[in-house]
Design a protein around this motif. Structure first.
Motif, PDB file in Angstrom:
ATOM      1  N   SER A 163      -9.926  -2.004 -33.047  1.00 15.85           N
ATOM      2  CA  SER A 163     -11.266  -3.170 -32.205  1.00 15.85           C
ATOM      3  C   SER A 163     -12.757  -1.892 -31.854  1.00 15.85           C
ATOM      4  O   SER A 163     -13.325  -3.023 -32.027  1.00 15.85           O
ATOM      5  N   GLY A 164     -12.560  -0.555 -32.519  1.00 17.10           N
ATOM      6  CA  GLY A 164     -13.435   0.141 -32.569  1.00 17.10           C
ATOM      7  C   GLY A 164     -14.004   0.191 -33.514  1.00 17.10           C
ATOM      8  O   GLY A 164     -15.184   0.549 -33.586  1.00 17.10           O
ATOM      9  N   ALA A 165     -13.837  -0.939 -35.028  1.00 17.47           N
ATOM     10  CA  ALA A 165     -15.138  -1.191 -35.979  1.00 17.47           C
ATOM     11  C   ALA A 165     -15.972  -2.062 -36.177  1.00 17.47           C
ATOM     12  O   ALA A 165     -15.054  -2.724 -35.380  1.00 17.47           O
ATOM     13  N   TRP A 166     -16.648  -1.540 -36.719  1.00 17.67           N
ATOM     14  CA  TRP A 166     -18.037  -2.720 -36.527  1.00 17.67           C
ATOM     15  C   TRP A 166     -17.951  -4.312 -37.633  1.00 17.67           C
ATOM     16  O   TRP A 166     -18.333  -5.455 -37.365  1.00 17.67           O
ATOM     17  N   LEU A 167     -17.334  -3.130 -38.485  1.00 18.10           N
ATOM     18  CA  LEU A 167     -17.468  -3.778 -40.136  1.00 18.10           C
ATOM     19  C   LEU A 167     -16.470  -3.982 -41.194  1.00 18.10           C
ATOM     20  O   LEU A 167     -16.176  -5.440 -41.280  1.00 18.10           O
ATOM     21  N   LEU A 168     -15.904  -3.262 -41.129  1.00  9.28           N
ATOM     22  CA  LEU A 168     -15.436  -3.104 -41.654  1.00  9.28           C
ATOM     23  C   LEU A 168     -13.755  -3.139 -42.017  1.00  9.28           C
ATOM     24  O   LEU A 168     -13.002  -2.106 -40.625  1.00  9.28           O
ATOM     25  N   PRO A 169     -12.629  -3.534 -42.279  1.00 12.46           N
ATOM     26  CA  PRO A 169     -11.510  -4.068 -42.065  1.00 12.46           C
ATOM     27  C   PRO A 169     -10.014  -2.355 -42.257  1.00 12.46           C
ATOM     28  O   PRO A 169     -10.721  -1.382 -43.344  1.00 12.46           O
ATOM     29  N   ARG A 170      -8.735  -3.439 -41.776  1.00  9.04           N
ATOM     30  CA  ARG A 170      -8.002  -1.858 -42.234  1.00  9.04           C
ATOM     31  C   ARG A 170      -7.033  -2.671 -43.370  1.00  9.04           C
ATOM     32  O   ARG A 170      -6.565  -2.772 -42.794  1.00  9.04           O
ATOM     33  N   THR A 171      -6.724  -1.554 -44.074  1.00  6.65           N
ATOM     34  CA  THR A 171      -5.615  -1.948 -45.144  1.00  6.65           C
ATOM     35  C   THR A 171      -4.622  -1.150 -44.393  1.00  6.65           C
ATOM     36  O   THR A 171      -4.591  -0.077 -44.705  1.00  6.65           O
ATOM     37  N   VAL A 172      -3.500  -1.231 -43.904  1.00  4.38           N
ATOM     38  CA  VAL A 172      -2.446  -0.702 -43.736  1.00  4.38           C
ATOM     39  C   VAL A 172      -1.250  -1.675 -44.081  1.00  4.38           C
ATOM     40  O   VAL A 172      -0.321  -2.760 -43.997  1.00  4.38           O
ATOM     41  N   GLN A 173      -0.215  -0.574 -45.214  1.00  2.00           N
ATOM     42  CA  GLN A 173       0.942  -0.381 -45.476  1.00  2.00           C
ATOM     43  C   GLN A 173       2.010  -0.159 -44.224  1.00  2.00           C
ATOM     44  O   GLN A 173       1.884   1.150 -44.292  1.00  2.00           O
ATOM     45  N   LEU A 174       2.535  -1.155 -43.488  1.00  2.00           N
ATOM     46  CA  LEU A 174       3.895  -0.694 -43.095  1.00  2.00           C
ATOM     47  C   LEU A 174       5.069  -0.834 -43.027  1.00  2.00           C
ATOM     48  O   LEU A 174       5.287  -1.794 -43.305  1.00  2.00           O
ATOM     49  N   TYR A 175       5.826   0.299 -42.822  1.00  2.65           N
ATOM     50  CA  TYR A 175       7.145   0.338 -42.722  1.00  2.65           C
ATOM     51  C   TYR A 175       8.113   0.540 -41.377  1.00  2.65           C
ATOM     52  O   TYR A 175       7.467   2.125 -40.786  1.00  2.65           O
ATOM     53  N   VAL A 176       8.378  -0.086 -40.420  1.00  2.00           N
ATOM     54  CA  VAL A 176       9.305   0.171 -39.350  1.00  2.00           C
ATOM     55  C   VAL A 176      10.446  -0.116 -39.476  1.00  2.00           C
ATOM     56  O   VAL A 176      10.896  -1.059 -39.653  1.00  2.00           O
ATOM     57  N   TYR A 177      11.571   0.825 -39.317  1.00  2.00           N
ATOM     58  CA  TYR A 177      12.840   0.496 -39.339  1.00  2.00           C
ATOM     59  C   TYR A 177      13.262   1.244 -37.776  1.00  2.00           C
ATOM     60  O   TYR A 177      12.955   1.951 -37.311  1.00  2.00           O
TER      61      TYR A 177
END
Length: 381
Positions: A163-177
């Motif tokens: 939510s703090g970014a104005w323009l650019l997305p973030r790509t997240v590789q997420l692994y939760v177990y």
């Protein structure tokens, strides 16, 4: 704010079915090997070899451990500027929750991460002051790993906050177990069934006892020393690619390392020989399709990236496309391979298994080699 926790849970459920399908294949594989060698029947008590059996030739066993874990999220997502993405998990007290992040995008490859209980998640949604769990929340940059012991049973929320970014997305590789505090009944049953199936290997070969573990390792790999570890990350990666049977080849490859080490073979750490062991085992079990799928997996690897990685990791395996070519060659010309490995197998086989080989109709079995070994054991005149 978008909440994708429900879809994540459905994704997890599909993968668990595939994971179980692999182990069913492994069970069938080892029963096939057992019966191919005709060791399903034991030598009678009146056999002249009964003294050899009593002397310890049957004391071969292995134990199996399957980590009681659940994969919760394993995906790559894009979080738009000014937005957040959340996941929810029902977790029981004592669960060890592990979350791994790899963030890219924007000017600094950063994103905020929050782990919240249900009450504080509602406060977060309402833009009220909220509390979060220390050590598992804050700014994540590049690659990060968080480990959290669940304090009490309930619903927990993991939020990727851009939510703090104005323009650019973030790509997240997420692994939760999550690693559960106690194994559920399905894991206990699976561990028992696999142990019984793999235990049939002790009716075929003589070896000191060792252990096989299936657990998270942090890498997509498998190891032998001689205890065997098959990493859950590797199993999941192969299942995602619809290469379930290739996991059986990996297990047999590591079994090759372990048994050759325990038998005192000088080539126990030779990777090509371990591939040969796996291939000839599958040939004798009439499971060549499993070896073909492993070759398909190896052939699909990017050799340039892999070769660079080997310089850093000191990996002794051949480059994967070469391993694929080797397997195709061995499958097309199995005669010499089977004969070579029979010279390794026969001295390390259970006496009852050798006796059964004498009545096997497979023309590839060197019956004279089997008789010579039985004579050396005092079982034949």
């Amino acid at each position: 704010m978008s909440d994708s926790g429900t879809s994540a849970c459905r994704h997890k459920q599909r993968r668990r079915v595939s994971y179980r399908r692999y182990w069913i294949l492994a069970l069938l594989l080892f029963f096939a090997v057992k019966c191919t060698a005709k060791t399903c029947q034991q030598a009678s008590a009146s056999s002249p070899c009964s003294a050899n059996e009593a002397a310890g030739l049957h004391n071969a066993s292995l134990t199996v451990y399957i980590e009681p874990s659940r994969t919760l999220v394993r995906q790559t997502v894009s979080v738009a500027a000014g937005r957040a993405l959340s996941y929810n998990f029902p977790l029981i007290q004592g669960t060890l929750l592990v979350a791994k992040f790899q963030v890219s995008g924007g000017a600094n490859d950063k994103i905020k991460v929050w782990l919240l209980d249900a009450l504080n998640y509602q406060r977060y949604l309402s833009k009220q002051q909220f509390s979060y769990f220390q050590g598992t929340s804050g700014i994540v940059q590049n690659t990060s790993k968080c480990v959290f012991r669940v304090p009490q049973t309930g619903i927990y929320f993991l939020v990727l906050d851009n939510s703090g970014a104005w323009l650019l997305p973030r790509t997240v590789q997420l692994y939760v177990y999550g690693i559960l505090p106690a194994a559920p009944s399905e894991t206990v049953e699976l561990q028992r069934n696999l142990g019984v199936s793999l235990g049939s290997l002790g009716e075929l070969f003589v070896f000191p006892s060792f252990r096989i573990e299936v657990k998270h390792c942090g890498v997509e790999n498998a190891f032998s020393n001689p205890n065997i570890t098959v990493c859950t990350e590797l199993v999941e990666s192969l299942v995602d690619k619809h290469l379930d049977q290739a996991v059986a080849f990996v297990l047999l490859h590591e079994l090759g390392h372990s048994l050759m080490r325990l038998w005192g073979q000088p080539m126990f750490d030779n990777e090509d020989d371990a591939d040969q062991f796996a291939t000839v085992f599958l040939i004798l079990a009439k499971q060549e399709q499993t070896a073909l799928q492993a070759a398909q997996w190896y052939a699909s690897q990017t050799s340039e990236q892999e070769a660079l990685a080997k310089l850093w990791l000191d990996d002794r395996h051949a480059v994967s496309p070469q391993r694929a070519r080797n397997i195709f060659h061995w499958l097309n010309q199995p005669g010499d391979l089977v004969q070579r490995w029979f010279r390794v197998f026969v001295p390390n086989m259970q006496t009852s298994a050798l006796l059964q080989l004498l009545s096997d109709s497979d023309v590839r079995i060197n019956k004279e080699m089997v008789r010579a070994e039985l004579r050396a054991r005092g079982c034949l005149q």
